[in-house]
Scaffold this motif. Structure first.
Motif, PDB file in Angstrom:
ATOM      1  N   TRP A 191      43.855  34.005  44.585  1.00  0.00           N
ATOM      2  CA  TRP A 191      42.744  33.254  45.157  1.00  0.00           C
ATOM      3  C   TRP A 191      42.548  33.466  46.657  1.00  0.00           C
ATOM      4  CZ3 TRP A 191      38.867  31.086  42.614  1.00  0.00           C
ATOM      5  CH2 TRP A 191      39.031  30.854  41.252  1.00  0.00           C
TER       6      TRP A 191
ATOM      7  N   CYS B 174      39.540  35.461  47.602  1.00  0.00           N
ATOM      8  CA  CYS B 174      38.215  34.941  47.305  1.00  0.00           C
ATOM      9  C   CYS B 174      37.627  34.236  48.519  1.00  0.00           C
ATOM     10  CB  CYS B 174      38.321  33.981  46.120  1.00  0.00           C
ATOM     11  SG  CYS B 174      36.755  33.424  45.465  1.00  0.00           S
TER      12      CYS B 174
ATOM     13  N   ARG C   1      33.866  33.854  43.632  1.00  0.00           N
ATOM     14  CA  ARG C   1      34.634  34.369  42.497  1.00  0.00           C
ATOM     15  C   ARG C   1      33.809  35.250  41.545  1.00  0.00           C
ATOM     16  NH1 ARG C   1      36.125  28.608  40.156  1.00  0.00           N
ATOM     17  NH2 ARG C   1      36.023  28.216  42.387  1.00  0.00           N
TER      18      ARG C   1
END
Length: 477
Positions: free
Chosen positions: A73, A76, A199
């Protein structure tokens, strides 16, 4: 999946920060509320078998284990991901992709992982063959961004997914392959021509359908490799529910607050499912949050539903605060995990417990120790967990109930707080034992004195009983 921790990463002179609190709240996969029962007899049979297992392990392992940071993550660019204002995103991506040259798990020991899971009483595995960052933990022929094209490539067990699946099969477990539908490393998902704002794929598929078709082929081929080349598979566990047909985005999905593009990120699940089930008859497909024919069970993340759910589901939760390896992690007490398992099973679900091996390929000793503690309770009391189903009255106060498959025996389970002893008396309303029934304490096999007064069952427990949870069995009226 997300991690519950705050990690500061030093990269050259810049600091990159991802807040775990915000990540946990904004990156979690909510559970869809709609459910469609499968019609394929083999899938129905497999689903019933899976519902007997109740307790499984999910393993997140990839590049993110090298620095011990949140899985994927940090790549992102969404508002909830914080980086130092002086950091340069392009450099960060190069650094993250470059972890490939540092990932060398020379102590890789899947047998250790499988043994620890077996000791804990776990019955099935879900392993991350590829997370959103696109790094493949199997020897795919579709990309060189994989474990078998780095410093570990000459190791005899370089194709780690194969040996992980084999090790868990040898322990008699059902096998699931986690696979991320989004792939942030693929130029056909995040096209370098454009920035990567969130995303989702970063180009309009309607304008560049050829590029999306290339991505669909890439995804299909990778899943085909997993379904054909890695032995028996019981589950295909697909993450990244934002990659979905646009027509499945309803008001419920919009309420989750995740960014939704104007175009459809349809990867043709019917075609994938046909291929996968031809290779693996009866395969369960878990297309998370994409309600319909390809979400054979639902997956609430890091939470337990408020009420009993009659369709198949599992809560995926972490043993610590993180999905993957984190230095100095604090792990939940065994009593906490057991209490959650009891509540989940009483409400009709299964617990998928997350652990993360370190970059060298081993599980930390505290993980092994904690799983062994859980296993001690499961060895004595697993009868009240495995092969059970829900009851109409699944809870009364702090007492939870399950019923053996077939309905002839019922179980009462009472979690006990860590560091305390069980109460001397247990009482509950409803689920009255049959007349003449013997109430047995599972951990000792001894019968207990009990009575019914004014509609309440009263059971006398041994004094100073030490256990993570009391488990009783009795016949049903």
């Amino acid at each position: 999946m997300m991690k519950l921790f705050l990690r500061v990463l030093f990269f050259q002179i810049s600091i990159f920060v991802v807040s775990a609190t915000e990540a946990q709240q904004q990156g979690i996969h909510p559970a869809s509320t709609q459910y469609e029962w499968p019609t394929d007899p083999l899938v129905k049979q497999k689903l019933d078998q899976w519902q007997d297992q109740k307790f499984g392990m999910i393993i997140h392992w990839g590049l993110y284990a090298v620095p011990g940071i949140i899985e994927s993550w940090s790549l992102c660019s969404e508002d909830w991901i914080r980086r130092d204002s002086n950091s340069y995103y392009g450099d960060y991506k190069k650094w993250y992709w470059g972890l490939k040259k540092d990932f060398n798990p020379v102590n890789f020991n899947p047998e250790q992982w499988a043994k620890a899971a077996k000791t804990a009483g776990m019955k099935y595995l879900v392993f991350t063959t590829k997370h959103h960052d696109g790094f493949c933990m199997f020897d795919t022929k579709q990309t060189d961004f994989k474990i078998t094209d780095g410093p570990f490539k000459n190791h005899p067990k370089a194709n780690v997914a194969k040996y992980i699946f084999d090790a868990f099969r040898q322990q008699g477990m059902m096998i699931g392959a986690y696979f991320s539908k989004p792939d942030w490393h693929s130029e056909n998902y995040w096209w370098p021509v454009y920035a990567t704002p969130n995303r989702n794929n970063n180009y309009d598929i309607r304008k560049y359908p050829w590029r999306w078709e290339a991505f669909k082929k890439y995804t299909y081929n990778q899943i085909s490799e997993l379904m054909h080349d890695y032995g028996r598979m019981d589950m295909l566990w697909l993450d990244g529910g934002w990659v979905r047909p646009r027509e499945t985005v309803n008001e419920e999905v919009l309420s989750w607050g995740a960014p939704i593009p104007e175009w459809s990120q349809d990867i043709d699940m019917p075609k994938i499912a046909r291929m996968a089930r031809q290779a693996q008859p009866g395969l369960l497909i878990i297309d998370r949050t994409v309600h319909g024919a390809y979400e054979n069970y639902q997956t609430p993340e890091q939470r337990i539903p408020d009420k009993k759910i009659d369709n198949p589901w599992e809560s995926c939760m972490t043993l610590g605060g993180a999905w993957g390896y984190v230095p100095n992690e604090k792990f939940k007490p065994a009593a906490t995990v057991i209490a959650r398992l009891i509540e989940i099973v009483a409400k009709g679900g299964s617990l998928l417990l997350g652990v993360g091996p370190s970059a060298d390929g081993t599980l930390q000793q505290p993980i092994i120790d904690r799983l062994a503690e859980i296993g001690q309770w499961m060895d004595a009391n697993g009868e009240a967990i495995y092969n059970t189903r829900t009851t109409a009255i699944y809870r009364d106060g702090s007492t939870f109930f399950t019923v053996a498959k077939g309905g002839k025996k019922m179980y009462a389970l009472i979690p006990v707080a860590e560091g305390t002893t069980a109460p001397s008396t247990v009482t509950w309303s409803g689920n009255i034992p049959a007349k003449g029934s013997k109430i047995t304490l599972l951990q000792t096999g001894k019968q207990l004195k009990w009575s019914v007064k004014e509609g309440k069952v009263n059971v006398q427990l041994p004094q100073h009983l030490k256990t993570a949870a009391v488990a009783l069995s009795f016949s049903v009226k």
